[in-house]
Design an enzyme around this catalytic site. Structure first.
Site, PDB file in Angstrom:
ATOM      1  N   LYS A  35     -26.621  38.497  34.376  1.00 60.66           N
ATOM      2  CA  LYS A  35     -27.196  39.123  33.191  1.00 60.66           C
ATOM      3  C   LYS A  35     -27.605  38.074  32.164  1.00 60.66           C
ATOM      4  CE  LYS A  35     -23.629  41.786  32.426  1.00 60.66           C
ATOM      5  NZ  LYS A  35     -22.774  42.803  31.776  1.00 60.66           N
ATOM      6  N   TRP A  62     -25.687  47.486  34.991  1.00 62.94           N
ATOM      7  CA  TRP A  62     -25.752  48.913  35.366  1.00 62.94           C
ATOM      8  C   TRP A  62     -24.770  49.707  34.499  1.00 62.94           C
ATOM      9  CZ3 TRP A  62     -29.962  49.485  37.985  1.00 62.94           C
ATOM     10  CH2 TRP A  62     -30.354  48.562  38.955  1.00 62.94           C
ATOM     11  N   ARG A 109     -41.874  43.579  52.861  1.00 63.23           N
ATOM     12  CA  ARG A 109     -41.130  43.996  54.059  1.00 63.23           C
ATOM     13  C   ARG A 109     -41.713  45.278  54.651  1.00 63.23           C
ATOM     14  NH1 ARG A 109     -36.508  41.020  54.594  1.00 63.23           N
ATOM     15  NH2 ARG A 109     -35.772  39.920  52.742  1.00 63.23           N
ATOM     16  N   HIS A 122     -28.640  52.134  39.489  1.00 60.46           N
ATOM     17  CA  HIS A 122     -29.944  52.800  39.544  1.00 60.46           C
ATOM     18  C   HIS A 122     -29.874  54.196  38.910  1.00 60.46           C
ATOM     19  CE1 HIS A 122     -32.277  49.867  41.829  1.00 60.46           C
ATOM     20  NE2 HIS A 122     -31.211  49.662  42.580  1.00 60.46           N
ATOM     21  N   MET A 131     -48.150  38.268  39.592  1.00 62.13           N
ATOM     22  CA  MET A 131     -48.763  37.975  40.888  1.00 62.13           C
ATOM     23  C   MET A 131     -48.726  39.227  41.755  1.00 62.13           C
ATOM     24  SD  MET A 131     -49.671  34.884  40.462  1.00 62.13           S
ATOM     25  CE  MET A 131     -50.177  34.472  42.126  1.00 62.13           C
ATOM     26  N   ILE A 148     -36.300  52.395  39.624  1.00 63.49           N
ATOM     27  CA  ILE A 148     -36.276  53.158  40.866  1.00 63.49           C
ATOM     28  C   ILE A 148     -36.258  52.184  42.040  1.00 63.49           C
ATOM     29  CG2 ILE A 148     -37.502  54.865  42.279  1.00 63.49           C
ATOM     30  CD1 ILE A 148     -38.793  55.912  39.711  1.00 63.49           C
TER      31      ILE A 148
END
Length: 411
Positions: A124, A145, A323, A150, A317, A94
Site C-alpha cells: 500500500k 481491501w 492472457r 473486491h 499503454m 472489478i
C-alpha cells in the site's frame, strides 16, 4: 608550376569531398527524422512526461453511430474535485478488468502537489492531501481491501464512510463527498481471463459479499468446487457451474443487490431479478463520476484527466496481448459465454456507447474552445497592427516648445 597545380587540384578535390559528405549527412538526417521523428520522444528520456502541448489522444470517429440517447448532463463530466477539502475518489475494482494497472496509475502516475508515498516491499501507498495527513483515495493500493476483497457497489457505498471516519476522525468536521470510479471490459475477454486466473489457483474466497448487513449463506451461494481451490479446471467445467460468480460479474458488482434480496434467488422471479439488476447497474454506472474501458486506454486516460482536472505523468499503454487473448476458443464456445453473460453483454454495449459519446463530446468541446481562442488571438493581433504608433513622428518635424513643456509637465 606543375607541382603547384597538382597541389591546387588536391585541395579542391578534398574540399569537394568534404562538402559532399556534409550534404549527404544532412540529407540522411532529414530523411531519418521524417520517418522516425513522429515516434521519437525528444527531450523526454527515461519515461518522463511528454510535453503538455503534445496530443496523445485519438481523434473521435466522425462516423460513429450512437445507439442510445444521453442528455448533455450525462455527457458533461467536469468535476471540481477538491483534494485539499473533503473529496474522496473511491475505486470499485472489478476482477480482470485491468484494475490492478489502473490502480497503480492512481498511486504512482498522477502529477500531484504531494505524491503518494510508495515504498519498496509495501503493498500500500500513503496518499495524503497536500494540507493534512488524510487520504483522498480509497483503493486497493492506498487503503487496502478495507471493505473486503473486491468489494462491490453494494458493499462500498455502505462501508466506505464508516471506514474513513475511523481512519481520519478529523474528517467528521464536515461531510465527505465521494466520487466513485470503475473500469469495465469486454465480457467474453474478461470471462476467459477470470477462468485462466482461477485455473492457476485464484479463488477470492475471502470476499465478504456483504448485503443488508449479512453475508450469504452456503445455500444462497454454494461453492463450485471442493477443496482449497479450483486450479486446473477446464473451461467447460468453469462454464457448467450455475453458481459461478464470474457469470455477469460486472452487472452484479455495479448493481444495488438490496433491490433483489441480495443473494436470495427465491426473493423474486429470475426474469424480474435480471431486469432489476441490469437497470440498477446502468443507473449506478451513469451516476459514477467516471468509468473507463480496458479496450480504450488512451481515451480512458483522457476522460479521467478532464473529469478530475488531474494529469498523469506517463501516458497509458494499450496492451492487446493478454492472457485471455492467448486462449483459442471456437465460435460455439464464444456464443455460450455470451449467453452466460447476457446481462454483462447488454451493460457493456450500453457503457461503450456512453463512453464514446462522452469522449466525442469532450473532444469537440475542447476543439471549439481552441478555435475561439485562436480567433480571439487573431483579432487581437489585427487590432494591434491597426493602431497608430504613438511614438511615430512625421519626417522632418521638430517638436515645438509647447509640446516639450507638455512632456516635462507629465514627468
Amino acid at each position: 608550376m606543375r607541382r603547384r597545380r597538382a597541389g591546387g587540384r588536391t585541395m579542391v578535390e578534398r574540399a569537394s569531398k568534404f562538402v559532399l559528405v556534409v550534404a549527404g549527412s544532412a540529407c540522411f538526417m532529414l530523411i531519418l527524422y521524417q520517418y522516425a521523428g513522429p515516434g521519437l520522444s525528444l527531450g523526454a528520456p527515461g519515461g518522463r512526461a511528454p510535453p503538455d502541448d503534445l496530443d496523445l489522444f485519438p481523434t473521435p470517429d466522425p462516423h460513429y453511430e450512437k445507439k442510445y440517447y444521453f442528455p448533455v448532463r450525462e455527457l458533461e463530466r467536469s468535476l471540481r474535485f477538491d483534494m485539499k477539502g473533503d473529496d474522496v475518489i473511491v475505486f470499485l475494482h472489478i476482477q480482470k478488468t485491468g484494475g490492478t494497472t489502473f490502480g497503480r496509475h492512481l498511486v504512482q502516475n498522477v502529477r500531484l502537489e504531494v505524491p503518494c508515498d510508495c515504498r519498496p516491499g509495501q503493498k500500500k501507498c500513503t496518499c495524503y492531501r497536500p494540507n493534512r495527513r488524510e487520504t483522498w483515495l480509497f483503493s486497493r493500493f492506498s487503503t487496502g481491501w478495507s471493505c473486503g476483497l473486491h468489494a462491490d457497489w453494494t458493499e462500498l457505498t455502505n462501508c466506505v464512510p464508516g471506514v474513513l471516519d475511523r481512519r481520519d476522525p478529523a474528517g467528521l468536521r464536515s461531510p465527505r463527498k465521494f466520487y466513485y470510479i470503475t473500469l469495465l471490459r469486454d465480457p467474453v475477454s474478461r470471462y476467459l481471463s477470470e477462468w485462466r486466473h482461477v485455473q492457476r489457483g485464484a479463488t477470492w474466497k475471502t470476499s465478504l459479499h456483504m448485503c443488508d448487513g449479512r453475508t450469504p449463506t452456503p445455500e444462497e451461494l454454494p461453492p463450485c468446487y471442493e477443496g482449497t481451490d479450483w486450479s486446473g479446471c477446464t473451461l467447460q467445467e468453469f462454464m457448467d457451474c450455475p453458481y459461478n460468480l464470474a457469470n455477469n460479474r460486472q452487472v452484479r458488482m455495479l448493481a444495488d443487490l438490496s433491490l433483489v434480496g441480495c443473494y436470495n434467488l427465491s426473493f423474486i422471479p429470475e426474469s424480474k431479478r435480471a431486469q432489476l439488476l441490469l437497470e440498477s447497474a446502468k443507473k449506478n454506472l451513469r451516476g459514477m463520476a467516471f468509468f473507463g474501458l480496458t479496450e480504450f486506454q488512451r481515451k480512458t486516460q483522457y476522460l479521467f484527466e478532464r473529469t478530475f482536472n488531474l494529469k498523469f505523468i506517463r501516458p497509458f499503454m494499450q496492451y492487446n496481448s493478454t492472457r485471455a487473448g492467448g486462449v483459442e476458443v471456437d465460435e460455439d464456445t464464444i456464443r455460450h459465454i455470451e449467453e452466460l453473460n447476457d446481462l454483462d453483454m447488454q451493460l457493456y454495449d450500453y457503457a461503450k456507447d456512453l463512453f464514446q459519446q462522452r469522449y466525442q463530446y469532450k473532444r469537440q468541446l475542447e476543439r471549439r474552445e481552441q478555435r475561439l481562442r485562436n480567433r480571439e488571438e487573431r483579432l487581437l493581433h489585427r487590432s494591434k497592427e491597426a493602431l497608430p504608433r504613438e511614438d511615430a513622428e512625421e519626417p522632418g518635424r521638430v517638436p515645438t516648445e509647447d509640446y516639450m513643456s507638455h512632456i516635462i509637465e507629465k514627468w
